[in-house]
Design an enzyme around this catalytic site. Structure first.
Site, short mmCIF file in Angstrom:
data_model
loop_
_atom_site.label_atom_id
_atom_site.label_comp_id
_atom_site.label_asym_id
_atom_site.label_seq_id
_atom_site.Cartn_x
_atom_site.Cartn_y
_atom_site.Cartn_z
N CYS A 389 0.86 -1.18 0.00
CA CYS A 389 0.00 0.00 0.00
C CYS A 389 0.89 1.23 0.00
CB CYS A 389 -0.89 -0.03 1.25
SG CYS A 389 -1.48 1.56 1.82
N CYS A 392 0.85 3.31 3.25
CA CYS A 392 1.47 2.53 4.33
C CYS A 392 2.98 2.45 4.12
CB CYS A 392 0.88 1.12 4.38
SG CYS A 392 -0.91 1.05 4.47
#
Length: 463
Positions: A389, A392
């Site tokens: 991600c 992230c």
């Protein structure tokens, strides 16, 4: 079933319901009671950190993170995972990171390493956000031309130094400036096998743990075997510290996700806020079989480590030679004043972690252990390129680099003590990337501790 048995069963059911309500009513106090007292491997207590952080540090560090010098971070989010083919993805669109367009970056910044310590001439007072980001250099100084050779030495030193984490090459075409305020760390829906593999690789392969010892709550753990905490307490201090740093970082990230959770969409716009249910799932002592409070205590331990690093690196920034240059002289001066004020606060904290207790054995053994420690941490910085991600990955890389910079500072005390006041130093340097990561990573920990107090209040109100 007889009427008497039915009455007895109903009575037992009512008693169980009452017991459940009593248990739930005491839940906040249980969380608070178990995340309290003196931390292991140091002489500091949780209450002292709470008061120091929430009333002294947090307001200032939050303000600092909003300054131009610290809000823009140059990062390469396209580096391939060196360990496995990444197949993870975000489940919501808010995972995407919006970088500043390359076309907005001034030529002076694109020049690369040779220009990173020099001022970029720009007299425009009002610039778009991305344009402001692009002329941010590293730590700037007003030096004479005689110092140009020193600048080259600095660049060579940065390239050759043994860092605790892998630094992104800022000259790479894939490295881009990101506005951290426009890309906040929050819940993205990134979970499942991909996310589990990242953290499993960190804990299982890089925290000095044998495969015969299973982490708590691991579904693969046998019913019998060596206790994880028996094994952990048997380790040397340095390896215990390493595990606690990783566990504390994990806890901090989870707190951010709980505090900024996707609640609902109103008129097509997402709404973010604290999710009590998610917080209890990750940290409640009953739901986590006692693991939640342990993880939160490791968050406090990590906070102490980075707090100590800030207090130790203060002399580097206190020198008149160091500027936090963005081109706005008035704001730059205010930013440095605010930063020095934070450093003064960190130095006033009375219960610092004593890093001298680490790597204190015989010189040969201590040197070998320190190198093993450094390489394990550096490997974790590589693992951050495997996060599937983008948002992230951004915050994982930043917080890992911030912690790596803190460790670099803690083990460079002699070099920091020898810093010259009015000339460049070959012995110890911080790149702008490291400085931004260091202060933002600590800001994330400070926010986590503040958010933990908010959750305690919310839990009390939900009883």
């Amino acid at each position: 079933m007889s009427r008497g048995l039915r009455r007895a069963g109903a009575g037992q059911g009512a008693a169980a319901a009452v017991q459940l309500l009593v248990t739930l009513s005491f839940l906040p106090s249980v969380v608070e009671a178990q995340v309290a007292g003196v931390l292991d491997d140091c002489l500091c207590d949780v209450d002292s950190i709470d008061n120091f952080n929430n009333y002294k540090i947090f307001p200032k560090i939050k303000k600092l993170q909003e300054r131009d010098y610290f809000r823009y971070y140059k990062v390469n989010l396209k580096r391939p995972c060196p360990f496995w083919a990444e197949d993870g993805h975000c489940s919501i669109k808010d995972c995407h990171v919006e970088p500043c367009p390359e076309s907005k970056i001034p030529v002076g910044i694109k020049a690369g390493h040779s220009n990173k310590y020099s001022k970029v001439a720009n007299n425009t007072k009002e610039l778009e956000d991305c344009e402001q980001a692009n002329k941010l250099g590293a730590v700037n100084s007003t030096l004479s031309n005689q110092s140009k050779e020193a600048f080259i030495d600095w660049a060579r030193y940065d390239d050759s130094q043994d860092h605790f984490c892998e630094l992104d090459d800022e000259r790479s075409p894939a490295a881009q400036y990101v506005d951290l305020l426009l890309n906040p760390e929050r819940y993205t829906g990134y979970k499942g096998p991909s996310a589990w593999r990242v953290w499993n690789s960190i804990y299982e392969e890089n925290c000095f743990k044998p495969r015969s010892v299973y982490r708590p709550l691991n579904p693969l753990a046998p019913s019998r075997g060596e206790s994880f905490y028996t094994w952990l307490e048997g380790l040397c201090l340095e390896k215990r510290v390493f595990y606690k740093l990783m566990s504390g970082l994990h806890a901090s990230i989870n707190l951010h996700l709980c505090a900024n959770y996707l609640m609902e969409e109103t008129w097509g716009k997402p709404s973010w806020g604290p999710n009590i249910k998610e917080f209890k799932r990750r940290f409640d002592p009953i739901e986590t079989k006692g693991e939640g409070p342990r993880r939160l205590k490791n968050l406090y331990f990590l906070y102490l480590i980075e707090l100590r690093a800030l207090s130790k690196v203060a002399p580097y920034f206190e020198r008149s030679i160091v500027d936090l240059y963005t081109g706005n002289m008035e704001e730059d001066a205010d930013t440095k004043t605010l930063l020095l004020s934070i450093f003064q606060d960190t130095k006033s904290f009375p219960m610092h972690f004593d890093e001298k207790s680490m790597f204190a054995g015989d010189k040969k053994g201590a040197k070998s252990l320190k190198e093993e420690f450094r390489l394990h941490f550096k490997n974790i910085s590589h693992i951050m390129d495997c996060v599937g991600c983008d948002k992230c990955r951004l915050w994982g890389k930043l917080q890992t680099q911030g912690l790596g910079t803190a460790l670099k500072i803690l083990f460079s005390e002699k070099e920091i003590q020898k810093l010259p006041e009015n000339s460049p130093s070959k012995g110890f340097q911080l790149t702008r990337q490291e400085i931004v990561a260091l202060l933002n990573a600590f800001g994330r920990l400070s926010t986590s501790i503040r958010e933990l107090q908010n959750f305690k209040v919310l839990l009390q109100h939900s009883r």
